[in-house]
Scaffold this active site. Structure first.
Site, mmCIF file in Angstrom:
data_model
loop_
_atom_site.group_PDB
_atom_site.id
_atom_site.type_symbol
_atom_site.label_atom_id
_atom_site.label_comp_id
_atom_site.label_asym_id
_atom_site.label_seq_id
_atom_site.Cartn_x
_atom_site.Cartn_y
_atom_site.Cartn_z
ATOM 1 N N THR A 323 60.174 60.821 29.088
ATOM 2 C CA THR A 323 59.955 62.160 29.634
ATOM 3 C C THR A 323 61.002 63.099 29.059
ATOM 4 O OG1 THR A 323 59.823 63.470 31.671
ATOM 5 C CG2 THR A 323 61.361 61.641 31.682
ATOM 6 N N HIS A 375 66.686 47.576 38.894
ATOM 7 C CA HIS A 375 67.776 46.607 38.841
ATOM 8 C C HIS A 375 67.335 45.218 39.298
ATOM 9 C CE1 HIS A 375 71.766 45.552 38.027
ATOM 10 N NE2 HIS A 375 72.420 46.542 38.631
#
Length: 404
Positions: A323, A375
């Site tokens: 993006t 994560h």
């Protein structure tokens, strides 16, 4: 002959849709293959066209109604034009001709057909209630037709540009309430789910854009002449990200329940802003694409997004997303994951900053990079290594060519 007009067959990932706009009303003449209705789904806007020349006799599903795949939305009369519609058409033609005649005499400006032609019932009602003349409203619908939103937007224009005084007290604050589009609601749901259901973390770095800018300045004319495409920055980022994904497979993976899915291909989504909301069309097999193919692919998707022509197949899948908030002036941000993907790269504005180079201060065009990642799957070491790999590939573009 009466014919049923049905909603299109929706893809498996789309449960239902909403009637967004009826471009034709009962009794209005319709040409074969002319768009008569737009159906908005969670991902795209689907067009319904007339099966033949004729008129719509009955509208079964009104604007705002929910429709299912292949559900009947209207009845159509093939080859039939109602007397009322014919009369209105004649009146509209006469009004246009009269306006043109007056213009030739120098008495008044030309009146466009869309200003004198009959509007949809909902629009006529809105114009009547607000006292606004159709000729004062800029139509944004197909063929310049006026929509209800055009009337509402005309009401909220600043008083300085209005031709008549506003009938509100000085200092009164105006609010405008409009429903969310299905696409924006869907985007909101996915973004909220990403923040709630992932262990999202963002790591940052910066890249010296001078080498790419120099290369682009040197070869952009020859590149465009050879490939018919402008050489932008996005192709460098897509190719650098593809190479970095090869080195760090976990960044190209996704989580499916309790399983990790490692993808052996590289489908990179490029976030594109449209009037309806944020969409992410996907470039397929970017490891097999050259720079010109990447540039042409991105520009084609941007044009389709602007025209509302993106299909489900254009946005399905994707293993990684890029993006670019820099196009709007963003200096730094933390992009949100495009689930079920596990990472997204954020580009930002190029800005000259003083940098220490070999003990000397130099002014360089720098860009901050942000990598948001899940994560649960990607460790900090992998995330940082991935971002550093992109930085190195961009600061030394020869590495991409030499596969270093």
């Amino acid at each position: 002959m009466a014919t049923e007009i049905k909603a299109p067959v929706f893809p498996e990932s789309v449960a239902d849709g909403t009637i967004a706009t009826w471009h034709k009303q009962p009794g209005e003449a319709v040409a074969r293959d002319e768009v008569i209705c737009d159906i908005e789904t969670d991902k795209v806007v689907l067009e319904v066209v007339a099966p033949a020349d004729g008129t719509i006799s009955v509208i079964i599903k009104n604007e705002g109604d929910t429709v299912l795949s292949s559900e009947v939305i209207a009845q159509f009369e093939e080859g039939a034009v109602s007397g009322a519609a014919a009369t209105e058409a004649v009146q509209s033609e006469a009004q246009v001709e009269q306006a043109a005649a007056v213009t030739e005499a120098g008495a008044a400006p030309v009146v466009e057909r869309t200003q004198v032609a009959d509007q949809a019932p909902a629009v006529r009602k809105a114009l009547s209630e607000t006292g606004i003349a159709a000729s004062d409203v800029d139509g944004t619908g197909r063929g310049g037709r006026i929509t209800k939103e055009d009337v509402a937007n005309h009401q909220t224009k600043p008083a300085a540009v209005a031709t008549t005084p506003l009938s509100v007290a000085v200092g009164e604050r105006i609010e405008k309430r409009v429903p969310m589009t299905r696409l924006r609601k869907r985007v909101a749901e996915r973004l909220l789910a990403a923040t709630q259901n992932t262990a999202m973390l963002t790591t940052f770095n910066e890249v010296n854009m001078k080498p790419i800018m120099d290369m682009r300045a040197q070869f952009k004319d020859a590149f465009e002449k050879r490939h018919g495409a402008r050489l932008g920055f996005m192709s460098f980022f897509v190719k650098a990200a593809t190479e970095a994904l090869k080195r760090y497979p976990a960044v190209n993976a996704s989580i499916d329940g309790e399983d990790i899915v490692y993808h052996g291909f590289y489908d990179i989504g490029v976030a594109v802003s449209s009037e309806r909301g944020l969409v992410v069309p996907v470039l397929r097999d970017t490891d097999r694409m050259n720079y010109a193919e990447v540039e042409n692919g991105i520009r084609a998707y941007a044009a389709k997004a602007r025209d509302g022509k993106l299909g489900i197949e254009d946005m399905t899948g994707g293993t990684f997303t890029i993006t670019n908030g820099g196009t709007f002036g963003s200096l730094l941000s933390t992009p949100i994951l495009n689930t079920p993907q596990t990472a997204i790269l954020g580009m930002h504005k190029i800005q000259e900053r003083p940098m220490a180079v070999n003990g000397q201060v130099e002014i360089l065009p720098m860009m901050y990079l942000a990598l948001s990642y899940d994560h649960r799957l990607i460790d900090g070491k992998e995330a940082v290594g991935f971002l550093v790999a992109i930085k190195e590939l961009l600061e030394e573009p020869a590495r991409l060519i030499l596969d270093l």
